[in-house]
Design an enzyme around this catalytic site. Structure first.
Site, PDB file in Angstrom:
ATOM      1  N   VAL A   1       0.809  -1.216   0.000  1.00  0.00           N
ATOM      2  CA  VAL A   1       0.000   0.000   0.000  1.00  0.00           C
ATOM      3  C   VAL A   1       0.846   1.273   0.000  1.00  0.00           C
ATOM      4  CG1 VAL A   1      -1.963  -1.136   1.084  1.00  0.00           C
ATOM      5  CG2 VAL A   1      -0.226  -0.074   2.531  1.00  0.00           C
ATOM      6  N   LYS A   2       2.112   1.159   0.388  1.00  0.00           N
ATOM      7  CA  LYS A   2       3.068   2.286   0.379  1.00  0.00           C
ATOM      8  C   LYS A   2       2.473   3.541   1.018  1.00  0.00           C
ATOM      9  CE  LYS A   2       5.653   0.652  -3.656  1.00  0.00           C
ATOM     10  NZ  LYS A   2       4.833  -0.512  -4.044  1.00  0.00           N
ATOM     11  N   ARG A   3       1.859   3.367   2.169  1.00  0.00           N
ATOM     12  CA  ARG A   3       1.252   4.495   2.863  1.00  0.00           C
ATOM     13  C   ARG A   3       2.289   5.211   3.730  1.00  0.00           C
ATOM     14  NH1 ARG A   3      -2.348   3.496  -0.502  1.00  0.00           N
ATOM     15  NH2 ARG A   3      -4.511   3.136   0.050  1.00  0.00           N
TER      16      ARG A   3
END
Length: 307
Positions: free
Chosen positions: A104-106
């Site tokens: 998700v690379k949040r």
């Protein structure tokens, strides 16, 4: 959670995570047709075809690999139906005994980062009930905002026995535009690596921490250097297969015991039936082609690590 991942890797003899990054361009026509017949030419049909595709891939490989990694963008493009397919994919993978790494690379600050962490790894309190949301086991995290953006994830990991993989040196060609820039004597990615080791200290087990790193297989020399620089950090390694990396590029990412890393392949596995060497399977047997691709990848990595 990292202990469970290592245990599953050893049990299956396969440091491989299958990237579930479905694209309608390679989802077999018979799955799309069935979904359109049921739902019409709608986003619900697209998401239904994606879910059917994912379930078939999972059924074909769950006994060979410890984990899958759905990339949320491939689901968000179909709106709410896509996110439902994303959640059902996670549930189905868990049902098959697989660990789920949510790609998700949040990363944000304060309550926003905490909300991302709760959504993907934690729970929400609704009235008197505590309810899991997407309920992945690991999530990928962008560290660009610094400790403010990462600490909320670490807190949620501690509370829920989950883990994260922080972007350190990514596999894409232009990653060096920022990540390779010098800040004093170190590059930016080296400074991030040092922070990942520090962030992981409170969540460290016997050797490795629940705070891992993402380091691209497309940069094998940097990977070997980072393996030494982050002795307590487990590495998620993208870039194998479709992006060009091979088993021989991976040796430096693992420790002297052959542990410490898990290698991702997405299109090279899930779209294997479209690739040279797997044409014999055809669209109808796309899942069998995916299984064959996993077996070939496992052999390639084992051969490289034993050489």
């Amino acid at each position: 959670m990292i202990g469970k991942l290592i245990e599953e890797i050893r049990k299956k003899g396969s440091p491989i995570v299958v990237g579930l990054d479905p694209n309608l361009a390679f989802i077999p026509k018979h799955l799309q047709k069935a979904a359109i017949t049921e739902c019409g030419e709608t986003l619900e049909a697209a998401a239904g075809a994606v879910l059917a595709f994912n379930e078939a891939i999972i059924d074909a490989v769950y006994d060979l690999v410890p984990a899958v990694k759905p990339q949320i963008a491939m689901y968000e493009q179909f709106g709410i139906p896509g996110l439902i397919a994303y959640q059902k994919t996670i549930e189905y993978a868990h049902m098959r005994g697989l660990i789920v790494i949510a790609d998700v690379k949040r990363g944000d600050i304060g309550s926003t980062s905490e909300s991302y962490a709760k959504a993907h790894l934690g729970t929400m309190t609704v009235g008197s009930s505590t309810v899991p949301v997407f309920n992945a086991d690991f999530a990928t995290v962008n560290p660009y905002l610094g400790t403010d953006g990462v600490k909320p994830f670490i807190d949620v990991c501690r509370e829920n026995d989950k883990g994260i993989f922080v972007l350190v040196k990514t596999s894409n060609p232009s990653s060096g535009e920022f990540q390779d820039q010098k800040i004093g004597k170190d590059t930016l990615y080296e400074k991030v690596a040092d922070m990942v080791e520090e962030w992981g200290e409170p969540l460290r087990g016997v050797q490795y921490s629940d705070v891992g790193a993402v380091v691209g297989a497309t940069y094998p020399e940097m990977g070997a250097e980072l393996r030494k620089r982050m002795p307590h950090t487990f590495i998620l390694v993208p870039g194998y297969g479709a992006q060009g990396a091979k088993g021989a590029d991976l040796r430096g990412f693992f420790d002297e015991n052959g542990d410490g890393a898990i290698v991702n392949s997405s299109r090279g596995i899930i779209a294997a039936y479209t690739k040279k060497g797997y044409e014999k399977y055809g669209e109808e047997h796309f899942a069998d082609a995916a299984r064959a691709a996993v077996l070939d990848m496992r052999y390639d990595i084992r051969t490289a690590l034993e050489s």
